[in-house]
Design a protein around this motif. Structure first.
Motif, PDB file in Angstrom:
ATOM      1  N   LEU A  33       0.838  -1.205   0.000  1.00  0.00           N
ATOM      2  CA  LEU A  33       0.000   0.000   0.000  1.00  0.00           C
ATOM      3  C   LEU A  33       0.869   1.250   0.000  1.00  0.00           C
ATOM      4  N   PHE A  34       1.889   1.230   0.866  1.00  0.00           N
ATOM      5  CA  PHE A  34       2.810   2.365   0.906  1.00  0.00           C
ATOM      6  C   PHE A  34       3.529   2.522  -0.425  1.00  0.00           C
ATOM      7  N   ILE A  41       1.284   4.055  -3.056  1.00  0.00           N
ATOM      8  CA  ILE A  41       1.076   5.499  -2.843  1.00  0.00           C
ATOM      9  C   ILE A  41       2.280   6.295  -3.331  1.00  0.00           C
ATOM     10  N   TRP A  42       3.468   5.866  -2.923  1.00  0.00           N
ATOM     11  CA  TRP A  42       4.650   6.649  -3.298  1.00  0.00           C
ATOM     12  C   TRP A  42       5.037   6.459  -4.750  1.00  0.00           C
ATOM     13  N   VAL A  75       3.138   8.987  -6.554  1.00  0.00           N
ATOM     14  CA  VAL A  75       3.730  10.315  -6.368  1.00  0.00           C
ATOM     15  C   VAL A  75       4.945  10.481  -7.280  1.00  0.00           C
ATOM     16  N   ALA A  97       0.165  12.290  -0.090  1.00  0.00           N
ATOM     17  CA  ALA A  97       0.688  10.942   0.148  1.00  0.00           C
ATOM     18  C   ALA A  97       1.251  10.817   1.556  1.00  0.00           C
ATOM     19  N   LEU A 104      -1.632  10.511   3.874  1.00  0.00           N
ATOM     20  CA  LEU A 104      -2.208   9.164   3.825  1.00  0.00           C
ATOM     21  C   LEU A 104      -1.348   8.171   4.598  1.00  0.00           C
ATOM     22  N   THR A 105      -0.032   8.269   4.359  1.00  0.00           N
ATOM     23  CA  THR A 105       0.888   7.361   5.040  1.00  0.00           C
ATOM     24  C   THR A 105       0.729   7.486   6.548  1.00  0.00           C
TER      25      THR A 105
END
Lengths: 218, 108
Positions: free
Chosen positions: A130-131, A134-135, A138, A199, A202-203
């Protein structure tokens, strides 16, 4: 002694106890005083009827169940024998002895590990991915302004050889495109900054959520 | 009286005081007073122990602008009273025997 003086003195004597117990005791005696006053006694009389603060504090501090009380599920009560000489505190202490041993918990945990360990790993991997997702998003958003900067640089630098080789209109066009890309790059860069902040937010939220789950389990 | 014994007896007393209807600290003391002396400081640990053993539950009710704690007996608490009464039957018959012995001795 006034009600306030009494309660203050009592709370000072009970300071060693957990706040919950102090509050409970103060509430109880405050209620006693108020009830007696409602019955017609004066504040001084109501307080005097309770006895000395020292004696009361000693009673509370020396009582084992005062700090031991934790809510237990109703099922634990079944099957526990009571008799006339088993006072309630022995009853609650007996329950503590039956269910406290940590070693049993550790044994069960070890025996169950083939089941829960892979599940835990899977869960961690999902969170990690998931992380990563997300990144990755980005980073790919950043690629836009980077590409635009690239074309800006190329455009402006290409202008000079083109200008010298005579095709000025093409040269100016290239410069124009290059400068335009540069402008777009700046705009996109702002978008990138917002994406990064989003992001990061969110993290942080996911991380907090995980920590909260762990705390709830405990 | 033996301290442990009295403590156990008072615990059942308190349960009996709230058996038919919920009550609060001062009222419990007033109800039991004709039978046995009970002070606030004796009652408090009893209530805490009964709550810890889940023989009663506590709820807070507003009364004249302040908060008052009402104690409610649980099924376990009711069972405790019944157990006490049953065991006390046995004690009563033993007492009858002991007292009967005294009467015989007095006669001689």
């Amino acid at each position: 002694m006034t009600k306030h003086e009494f309660l203050l003195a009592l709370s000072k004597k009970l300071a060693a106890l957990p706040e919950r117990d102090i509050k409970c005791s103060i509430d109880y005696y405050s209620e006693s005083i108020d009830d007696r006053m409602e019955d017609g006694l004066s504040e001084e009389e109501a307080v005097a009827m309770l006895g000395s603060v020292d004696a009361i504090a000693e009673d509370i501090l020396s009582d084992p169940s005062v700090s031991e009380y934790t809510p237990r599920s109703r099922d634990l009560n079944k099957g526990l024998k009571t008799d006339m000489y088993t006072s309630a505190d022995e009853l609650s202490k007996g329950k503590a002895r039956r269910y406290a041993p940590r070693t049993w918990n550790i044994i069960l945990l070890a025996l169950g590990s083939p089941v829960w360990f892979p599940l835990l790993l899977a869960f961690l991997v999902v969170i990690l991915s998931l992380f990563v997702v997300i990144w990755a998003i980005v980073i790919s958003i950043y690629s836009a302004p980077l590409a635009l900067i690239g074309s800006a640089v190329l455009g402006v630098s290409a202008a000079f050889p083109l200008a010298f080789s005579g095709s000025t209109s093409e040269g100016m066009f290239t410069v124009g495109i290059g400068l335009f890309s540069g402008g777009l790059a700046i705009l996109f860069f702002h978008a990138c900054l917002y994406a990064t902040m989003g992001a990061a937010f969110l993290t942080k939220m996911i991380w907090r959520g995980i920590l909260r789950c762990l705390r709830w389990r405990k | 009286m033996d301290v442990q014994l009295k403590r156990g007896l008072l615990e059942v007393c308190v349960l009996a005081a709230i058996k038919n209807e919920d009550s609060y600290g001062y009222q419990i003391i007033k109800d039991i007073k004709p039978y046995v002396e009970l002070s606030e400081s004796t009652l408090y640990p009893i209530l805490r122990r009964l709550e810890a053993a889940e023989l009663l539950t506590v709820r807070t009710v507003e009364h004249n602008g302040r908060l008052r704690k009402y104690y409610h007996i649980t099924l376990l608490g009711i069972k405790r009273i019944e157990t006490f009464k049953a065991e006390w039957e046995e004690i009563m018959s033993i007492y009858k025997f002991i007292a009967r012995e005294d009467v015989i001795n007095d006669k001689t």
